[in-house]
Structure formats: C-alpha cells, structure tokens
Design a protein around this motif. Structure first.
Motif, mmCIF file in Angstrom:
data_model
loop_
_atom_site.group_PDB
_atom_site.id
_atom_site.type_symbol
_atom_site.label_atom_id
_atom_site.label_comp_id
_atom_site.label_asym_id
_atom_site.label_seq_id
_atom_site.Cartn_x
_atom_site.Cartn_y
_atom_site.Cartn_z
ATOM 1 N N GLY A 163 7.449 9.755 2.278
ATOM 2 C CA GLY A 163 7.350 10.435 3.560
ATOM 3 C C GLY A 163 5.918 10.617 4.016
ATOM 4 O O GLY A 163 5.214 9.669 4.345
ATOM 5 N N GLY A 164 5.435 11.865 3.996
ATOM 6 C CA GLY A 164 4.150 12.215 4.580
ATOM 7 C C GLY A 164 2.963 11.713 3.790
ATOM 8 O O GLY A 164 3.092 11.226 2.674
ATOM 9 N N PRO A 165 1.740 11.838 4.363
ATOM 10 C CA PRO A 165 0.527 11.313 3.737
ATOM 11 C C PRO A 165 0.043 12.185 2.588
ATOM 12 O O PRO A 165 0.395 13.352 2.461
ATOM 13 C CB PRO A 165 -0.484 11.319 4.890
ATOM 14 N N THR A 166 -0.793 11.564 1.736
ATOM 15 C CA THR A 166 -1.413 12.244 0.600
ATOM 16 C C THR A 166 -2.925 12.044 0.689
ATOM 17 O O THR A 166 -3.393 10.958 1.012
ATOM 18 C CB THR A 166 -0.890 11.666 -0.723
ATOM 19 N N LYS A 167 -3.682 13.090 0.415
ATOM 20 C CA LYS A 167 -5.137 13.022 0.462
ATOM 21 C C LYS A 167 -5.692 12.640 -0.912
ATOM 22 O O LYS A 167 -5.408 13.297 -1.908
ATOM 23 C CB LYS A 167 -5.723 14.376 0.878
ATOM 24 N N SER B 208 -6.725 9.524 3.580
ATOM 25 C CA SER B 208 -5.344 9.951 3.827
ATOM 26 C C SER B 208 -4.454 8.718 3.704
ATOM 27 O O SER B 208 -4.625 7.734 4.437
ATOM 28 C CB SER B 208 -5.219 10.554 5.234
ATOM 29 N N ILE B 209 -3.519 8.756 2.739
ATOM 30 C CA ILE B 209 -2.699 7.590 2.421
ATOM 31 C C ILE B 209 -1.232 7.924 2.628
ATOM 32 O O ILE B 209 -0.724 8.901 2.063
ATOM 33 C CB ILE B 209 -2.933 7.132 0.976
ATOM 34 N N ALA B 210 -0.567 7.122 3.440
ATOM 35 C CA ALA B 210 0.858 7.328 3.712
ATOM 36 C C ALA B 210 1.595 6.009 3.528
ATOM 37 O O ALA B 210 1.143 4.959 4.014
ATOM 38 C CB ALA B 210 1.068 7.858 5.127
ATOM 39 N N PHE B 211 2.707 6.062 2.821
ATOM 40 C CA PHE B 211 3.528 4.867 2.669
ATOM 41 C C PHE B 211 4.149 4.518 4.012
ATOM 42 O O PHE B 211 4.655 5.373 4.732
ATOM 43 C CB PHE B 211 4.625 5.105 1.636
ATOM 44 N N ASP B 212 4.109 3.228 4.341
ATOM 45 C CA ASP B 212 4.662 2.765 5.615
ATOM 46 C C ASP B 212 6.010 2.085 5.416
ATOM 47 O O ASP B 212 7.055 2.601 5.809
ATOM 48 C CB ASP B 212 3.666 1.824 6.289
ATOM 49 N N LYS B 213 5.988 0.932 4.736
ATOM 50 C CA LYS B 213 7.238 0.192 4.558
ATOM 51 C C LYS B 213 7.040 -0.896 3.516
ATOM 52 O O LYS B 213 5.911 -1.205 3.105
ATOM 53 C CB LYS B 213 7.686 -0.434 5.882
ATOM 54 N N GLY C 169 6.011 -10.322 -1.612
ATOM 55 C CA GLY C 169 6.344 -8.995 -1.119
ATOM 56 C C GLY C 169 5.158 -8.041 -1.186
ATOM 57 O O GLY C 169 4.328 -8.112 -2.093
ATOM 58 N N LYS C 170 5.095 -7.133 -0.233
ATOM 59 C CA LYS C 170 4.019 -6.160 -0.143
ATOM 60 C C LYS C 170 4.595 -4.765 0.092
ATOM 61 O O LYS C 170 5.648 -4.604 0.690
ATOM 62 C CB LYS C 170 3.062 -6.497 1.015
ATOM 63 N N ALA C 171 3.858 -3.782 -0.413
ATOM 64 C CA ALA C 171 4.132 -2.391 -0.059
ATOM 65 C C ALA C 171 3.011 -1.966 0.883
ATOM 66 O O ALA C 171 1.839 -1.982 0.501
ATOM 67 C CB ALA C 171 4.163 -1.509 -1.300
ATOM 68 N N LEU C 172 3.341 -1.623 2.117
ATOM 69 C CA LEU C 172 2.331 -1.331 3.128
ATOM 70 C C LEU C 172 2.037 0.166 3.176
ATOM 71 O O LEU C 172 2.952 0.993 3.214
ATOM 72 C CB LEU C 172 2.796 -1.814 4.504
ATOM 73 N N PHE C 173 0.746 0.503 3.160
ATOM 74 C CA PHE C 173 0.297 1.885 3.247
ATOM 75 C C PHE C 173 -0.677 2.016 4.421
ATOM 76 O O PHE C 173 -1.579 1.176 4.583
ATOM 77 C CB PHE C 173 -0.417 2.319 1.957
ATOM 78 N N ALA C 174 -0.487 3.054 5.219
ATOM 79 C CA ALA C 174 -1.415 3.346 6.307
ATOM 80 C C ALA C 174 -2.530 4.239 5.760
ATOM 81 O O ALA C 174 -2.257 5.287 5.167
ATOM 82 C CB ALA C 174 -0.692 4.043 7.453
ATOM 83 N N ILE C 175 -3.773 3.810 5.935
ATOM 84 C CA ILE C 175 -4.930 4.509 5.371
ATOM 85 C C ILE C 175 -5.813 5.030 6.503
ATOM 86 O O ILE C 175 -6.106 4.292 7.456
ATOM 87 C CB ILE C 175 -5.761 3.582 4.470
ATOM 88 N N GLU C 176 -6.238 6.265 6.371
ATOM 89 C CA GLU C 176 -7.275 6.810 7.245
ATOM 90 C C GLU C 176 -8.454 7.197 6.366
ATOM 91 O O GLU C 176 -8.325 8.009 5.447
ATOM 92 C CB GLU C 176 -6.781 8.030 8.022
#
Length: 795
Positions: A559-563, A568-573, A584-591
C-alpha cells in the motif's frame, strides 16, 4: 524413463551422433598427439629432424582441444538433449547466448574452456620460444595431455542414459535448463575472459621449467614478460568482472566478499604481479634469477590447487559458487597432476635452479635506497598477501576434511590481515617510479616527491570536505568506528582519510610520471597507467564500502510509501506477462531527498524448484550517477503470514503469533473454526466447500468464509480479505471430519528491501579499464620480436 515414452521421442540425428563421436575422438586424439610430442622432443637431440614433427604434433594436439569445444558448442546450440551435459544445463527456451553460456556452466565444459585458453596461448607463444621450445613444448604437452585425460574419463560427450533405447539415443523435448541465477549477460562474457587468463598462466610455468632444463636462465624472462603482462590484464579484467557480476546480481551491495572461489582467481593474479616486477629487476640488473624461476611457476600451480579445491565439492556450502563434484577418476587425475607437477617443479628447482641462479648472480651494490630495493619490498608484500589469501582459501577445505563441515573465514578477518600488506604496497606503487636504479638518499627521494605529496594532500582535503558536505556528501553516524588489528577500534573518518590519501598519492604519482616520460617513451607509460588503474579501482572499492549508507530489513507494504534513507518508496505494481516471465519487474515509485521522482524496477520472477514449489528469483535495481549509485536490493516477496499452513478441526480455536514477534504481551491472532459450509451436491462440478471463521486480530474482529469450488480444471479458491493486511485461503478439506487446512497470506504482499547509497562506484569501472589498458600497452611495448637464440628448437 518409460520405454513407451522413449519410443515416442525422435532418434538422435546422424550428424549429432557423429559430432559427439568426433568430439570424443578429438579428445583421445589430443592425448595421443601430446604423448607423441613428448616422445619426439625427448628423442630429438639424437635425431634433430624430429623437431618439425614434434612441432606439428603439439599444434595438432592443441587444435584437437579447440575442435572438441566447437563440437560441444554445436550440440548445445542445436538442442541435442540426448547428451548428458546438454540436458543438464540447457533447455529449448534458452536464448542462444545462454545456450552458449551453458557450455561452461557444465563442469566438463569449464575444463574444456580451460584447455582452450591454454591451447590458444600455448600456440601464440610457441613461435618466440627459441632455444626453450623443446622443454616448453614437453611441459605444455604434459599439462594439456592430462587435461585431455580428465575430459576422456569425465567426457562432455556422454549420452543421457535414461534416453537410450536398445542402444539408440533418443532426443528429449527439452532439458533441465541453465540455473536461473546464471542467466545473466556476465555468464556469457566472464568465464571465457577469466579462463583465457588462467590459460595464459601455463606459458610462464612452461618457460620456467624450460629455462632450468636448458641451463639458460637469463633469456627466458624476455620471452615470458609480454605474456605475463597480458595475463595481468586479461586475468585482472576477469577477476573484476566477477566482482561486477556479484554487485549487479547478488543484491548485497558489494563487489568482493572474499568468497573461496573469488580468492582462487586472485591468488594467481597476485603472484603474476610479483613475477612481472621480478622480471624488471632481472632484465635491468641481472639479479633475482632464482626468485623469478620460482615466481614463474607459482601462479600456475596455485591455480591448479584452487581448481582442485573448488571441484572437490567440499566448498559448496561455504561459497556463493556451486560446482558439481568431479568424477572420481577425473578427480584422481587432477590430484595426481597437482602432486606430480608441484613435486617435479620443486625438485627441478632444488636440483638445477638454485645452482644456475648462483652461477648467474652478481655482487650486490653498496647499501642505500634504489628501485630494486623498492621492488624487493613490493614483491615480498604482494607474495605474502597472496599466501595469506591462499591460507584463507584453504581453511574451509581443511575444516571439511577434518570435521566434515567446511567453515569459511569471515570477510572482516581478511580485512584485518590484508591491511598490513595493502597500504604499504599501494604507497610503494606511487613511490617506486621516482626512485632511480642507482642509489639515492632519503632526502633526494623526498625532493622528487614533495610536489606529489603536496598535490595529494590538497586533493585528499578537498575530497574529505566534499564527502562531508551536507548536501552532496555522505552522512556517517556520529562516532562510527572500524575494526583494526589487535582488537583496536579506530574512528571511521580518520581511517578513510588515510586510505584515500594512499590511493590519491598513488594516482597522482603515476600520472606525474606519465607526464614526465610521455614525450620520450610513449609505450613506456603502460606500467604507470596500470598502477593508476589499480589505485582508482581500490579507491572505488574503499569509498563505496566505507562511506556507504544502507538500510536493511525494511519491508515496503503493497500500500502506502515507506521512508528509507531520505527516500520515499512505494510499491506500484508487478510488470510481467506471467509469474515465470524472466523479464518480470516489481515497480516502485521513488521520491528522492531533493524531491526528484523516478521509478525503480528490480527484477522478480518465479521458477519451479527441485521440489516443484515456485521459487522467487530477484535482481537488484541500480541507478548510476556520476558520484554515487542508488542501489536497491529486493528479497523475495513475503506472501505467507503463516510460515506453514495450519490444520483446524470444527469448533477449534488457535492463537497464532508471528514467528518474528518477540513481544510477550502481544495477544497475536485468534482464529476460531466455527462450522463447515457446503453448497451443491458433494462431488459434483460447481460444488463449493467453505469454513466459517471468526478472527480476532489484536482487537479487530472479522467473520470470513474462505472457500474452494470444484471446477473442471481443478479447485477455484476464494480468499476473503481479513482487514487491510491479509487474505485467508482454504487449501484442503477432509470429507470425513470436515477438518480444513488454512493459510494466511499478506494482502498485498510485503516487499523486503535493502537500500544502499554507494558513493564513487564509478571509480571501480574506470579503474578496471585503465588497469587493463596499461597492461596491454606494456605487453605491446615489451613484445619479444626475436628468437632467444639462432637455434630454432634447442636441445
């Protein structure tokens, strides 16, 4: 394999049968040709005309090894799974590059690759051997003949026994495939590179033996010098490739862990480095003749010893590398080869080498500081370093022999020992180029390097200021320390400052020398360039490890992001065509800390293990910048909240605590199996079975009914949500007593990750390239253009 099933498989094509037969014949022919070469050269002094025939047999024997490799590659490329090694290491779906890599993934293939590397270098060096050719060819033929003997007993051209029907080979539809962790581009390029380096070690060994047997211990080093320099370059690149492979695939954030197989490759390289510097002294000052006879043979002997350790099967449990245990007869042959060549080499040195060295030695000059003295200390330090690493390499093997359990020496223990040799060696690499061959005083030496020291001090200070800059630098924990010898702890920052000073000093000193001599000797700069490359490589390893920032054992929920480390790392899909999609990839949105946004995509796919269960394979994600790497390593996703499924009887209540929960006051999760439910007639397609459950998850209560429905293609399970974090599945149900087997799953899964901020890893890559370039320039400059004697074959 069932005979009816075998009848349905196609017969092996005639060309494949002939190719395998040709491969066997080539290996057997290699044995005969190398034996003939030995016999002809031994008879040649009385019959000089035999020299030409002896040369032809040596060349022919070497070509048979290359031909056997061509046969094996053909069988892999054409999916001839009737052969055991092809079936065991390849499959129909492997791309061509991994079919090629599967050749040396097989143990027999890796021995054949070693033979190819040795044969190629043996042929390349043959022309310039001059008066040493006779004993060079004999020594080389003994080794290659033994290697062919090993391949004859443990042949890469054996049929798969279960695929034989009445003596006819049948072709299975596919094979077992290349191990998933090896399906990487490094597997395609790293083994051929490093085995070419291993193969070149034989030249120095054979020339050393030939020098002692001919009695001419002066000219041989001129022949060996360019090949030793090529060895340093090729083998050095191969060793570094292995570290880069580990960095990009193992997910631990490092290049080197002192793994026994890693050590097996670096020990011959270190001894070759010592040998090259010994050659310089012998060519320049006519000294070190006895030492060089030993140093010429040790790299080859240590590699054969390392090969025995890794192929014995005793290091499998203490190494990241895995090798199949050798055939017993082949293992006996390898042990015999090691014992015979080692004993013979030592005996020859005692019987002839020492005497020849004394006859050729000159008197020593008056005491003082000169380049020979610097080389003497440097060679001693490098050799002692190699000996210590060899002892660490051997320790798991001796433990396994004595206790049955191998035990590897920890990385930190290597660091505590190697530091004694590393720091002074690197300082000598910067200092020695400024010391003349004639005697110099300490004041004269200092005057030559004072400018270099000033530049080094300035660059070190600038680097430390930049590293500690709050915006662009690293942020070490206050009071961070590093373990030192004698149980002493030192503050990390001062120790890193010392190591950086040493690396910068060596780099500046060698750049300085390149600038000084470039106009008068453009090809003479190779050694200085190699020193620069080594210093940059080591600086990259030291800075990226010493100043790294990392966070491990962090779980990113679906679910939500982790610091983590300011990110800030959040699992996307998940991005894959199927669970088994290798891309195959596991996509993470990074700030990032400065607000920058990017996407990390570590690799993730599943493959069936030996027990049939699906096993996760993961690859780290690396985002490279000029000054640092963002390195994200993901472990296999945590899917199951319960480590094993649990059985419940109707009316039963169980309290389950997390396996990692250490809080004794945590009430855990209470699960009550209230009653069994069923919709539809028993045994019919479409009938649904379920278990009504009451779950109390630390004060939060849920009533859920996991079910499975009988379908035409198997059961279809419904896994209801339990709060926001779990789903529960009914895996099985006993019709007799309505007991059920339940599994609690994370929903969404948890993604354990390690995050690294690794500064200046770019120096590792640049340093490797510069080191190899310098070695090749030196080899080209020192190539031996003329025969060592007007006599082409010697006596």
């Amino acid at each position: 394999m069932d005979s009816d099933l075998l009848k349905q498989l196609p017969d092996a094509p005639q060309w494949a049968v002939l190719t395998g037969l040709l491969g066997k014949c080539l290996i057997l022919g290699g044995i005969l040709l190398f034996v003939a070469c030995i016999v002809l050269w031994l008879l040649q002094p009385k019959r000089p005309g035999l020299a030409k025939a002896a040369n032809i047999t040596f060349i022919g024997g070497s070509l048979t090894i290359l031909g056997a490799m061509a046969c094996l590659i053909t069988l892999f490329a054409q999916n001839q799974f009737e052969y055991l090694v092809v079936f065991s290491h390849s499959d129909i779906l492997n791309p061509l590059k991994y079919k090629l890599a599967s050749v040396w993934a097989a143990q027999q293939g890796s021995f054949l690759l070693w033979g190819c590397g040795s044969a190629i270098f043996g042929l390349l060096a043959l022309r310039g051997t001059g008066l040493y050719r006779r004993w060079y060819s004999v020594t080389y033929s003994v080794f290659l003949g033994c290697l062919c003997g090993i391949l004859a007993f443990d042949s890469p051209f054996q049929y798969l026994k279960i695929a034989l029907l009445n003596g006819v080979a049948k072709v299975p539809h596919t094979g077992q495939g290349l191990t998933p962790s090896l399906q990487n581009y490094w597997m395609v390029i790293h083994p051929p590179t490093i085995f070419m380096g291993f193969g070149s070690l034989t030249i120095m060994f054979a020339l050393s033996v030939a020098a002692m047997l001919t009695g001419n211990v002066s000219e041989w080093v001129k022949i060996a010098r360019p090949w030793a320099l090529v060895t340093i370059s090729v083998l050095g690149v191969g060793v570094c490739m292995g570290g880069m492979w580990a960095y990009e695939t193992l997910g631990w954030g490092g290049f080197w862990a002192w793994d026994p197989v890693e050590n097996m490759s670096i020990v011959p390289w270190l001894f070759t480095v010592a040998f090259v510097h010994g050659i310089i002294v012998q060519v320049t000052k006519k000294r070190w003749i006895g030492s060089n006879l030993i140093l010429g043979g040790i790299p080859f002997l240590t590699f054969v010893y390392g090969t025995l350790l890794t192929r014995s099967g005793l290091l499998d449990k203490v190494s990241n590398h895995s090798f199949a245990e050798m055939d017993k007869v082949s293992l006996i042959l390898l042990v015999s080869l090691l014992i015979v060549v080692t004993v013979a080499f030592i005996a020859l040195y005692i019987a002839r080498g020492i005497k020849l060295a004394k006859q050729s030695a000159e008197e020593q000059d008056a005491p003082g500081y000169d380049r020979e003295g610097m080389y003497r200390v440097g060679v001693l330090l490098v050799s002692l370093m190699a000996i210590c690493i060899s002892m660490g390499l051997s320790w798991p093997w001796w433990c396994a022999l004595l206790t049955g359990n191998g035990r590897a020496i920890e990385e930190r223990q290597y660091h505590l020992v190697i530091v004694w040799f590393f720091v002074p060696t690197l300082l000598l690499m910067g200092l020695a180029p400024f010391v003349a061959w004639r005697k110099m005083g300490a004041k004269d030496i200092f005057n030559r390097i004072v400018s270099v020291l000033s530049v080094t001090a300035g660059l070190t200070g600038f680097s430390l200021v930049a590293i500690q800059n709050p915006k662009i630098g690293v942020h070490l924990p206050p009071g961070a320390t590093v373990a030192m010898p004698f149980h002493y702890k030192m503050l990390l920052m001062p120790w890193m400052a010392i190591l950086m000073f040493v690396c910068i000093f060596t780099s500046v000193a060698n750049i300085w020398r390149v600038a000084e001599i470039f106009k008068r000797s453009k090809l003479g700069i190779g050694g200085f360039i190699s020193h620069l490359g080594v210093a940059m490589l080591m600086a990259g390893l030291i800075i990226s490890r010493g100043f790294e920032e990392k966070e491990s054992d962090v779980v990113v929920p679906g679910g939500g992001p982790t610091k983590i480390l300011g990110y800030s790392i959040a699992f996307d899909k998940l991005e894959n065509k199927s669970l088994t999609d290798r891309d195959g990839k596991a996509l993470f949105a990074i700030e990032g800390p400065d607000g920058q946004h990017f996407e990390a995509d570590p690799g993730l796919y599943y493959y069936p293990g030996d027990d049939g269960a699906m096993t996760a394979m993961v690859w780290p994600y690396i985002q490279r910048h000029l000054a640092h790497d963002f390195y994200m390593a993901m472990s296999k996703p945590e899917i199951y909240a319960w480590q094993t499924p649990l059985d419940f009887q109707p009316g039963q209540t169980r309290i389950i605590k997390s396996a990692s929960d250490e809080d004794p006051n945590d009430p855990g999760m209470t699960v009550t199996y209230k009653k069994f439910v069923m919709q539809g007639p028993a045994g019919s397609v479409g009938t649904t079975f379920g278990a009504l459950l009451h779950i109390n998850d630390r004060g939060r209560e849920y009533d859920v009914t996991p079910t499975f429905q009988i379908g035409e293609d198997g059961p279809k399970r419904d896994m209801p949500q339990v709060g926001s974090s779990y789903r529960i599945a009914m895996l099985n149900m006993e019709a007799s007593d309505h007991s059920v087997n339940l599994q609690l799953l994370f929903s969404p899964p948890l993604y354990p990750i390690m995050l690294f901020y690794k500064p200046m890893t770019i120096l590792v890559w640049i340093g490797t390239g510069i080191m190899a370039l310098g070695g090749l320039i030196s080899a080209f400059a020192r190539r031996f253009r003329k025969s060592a004697s007007p006599r082409p074959f010697g006596s």
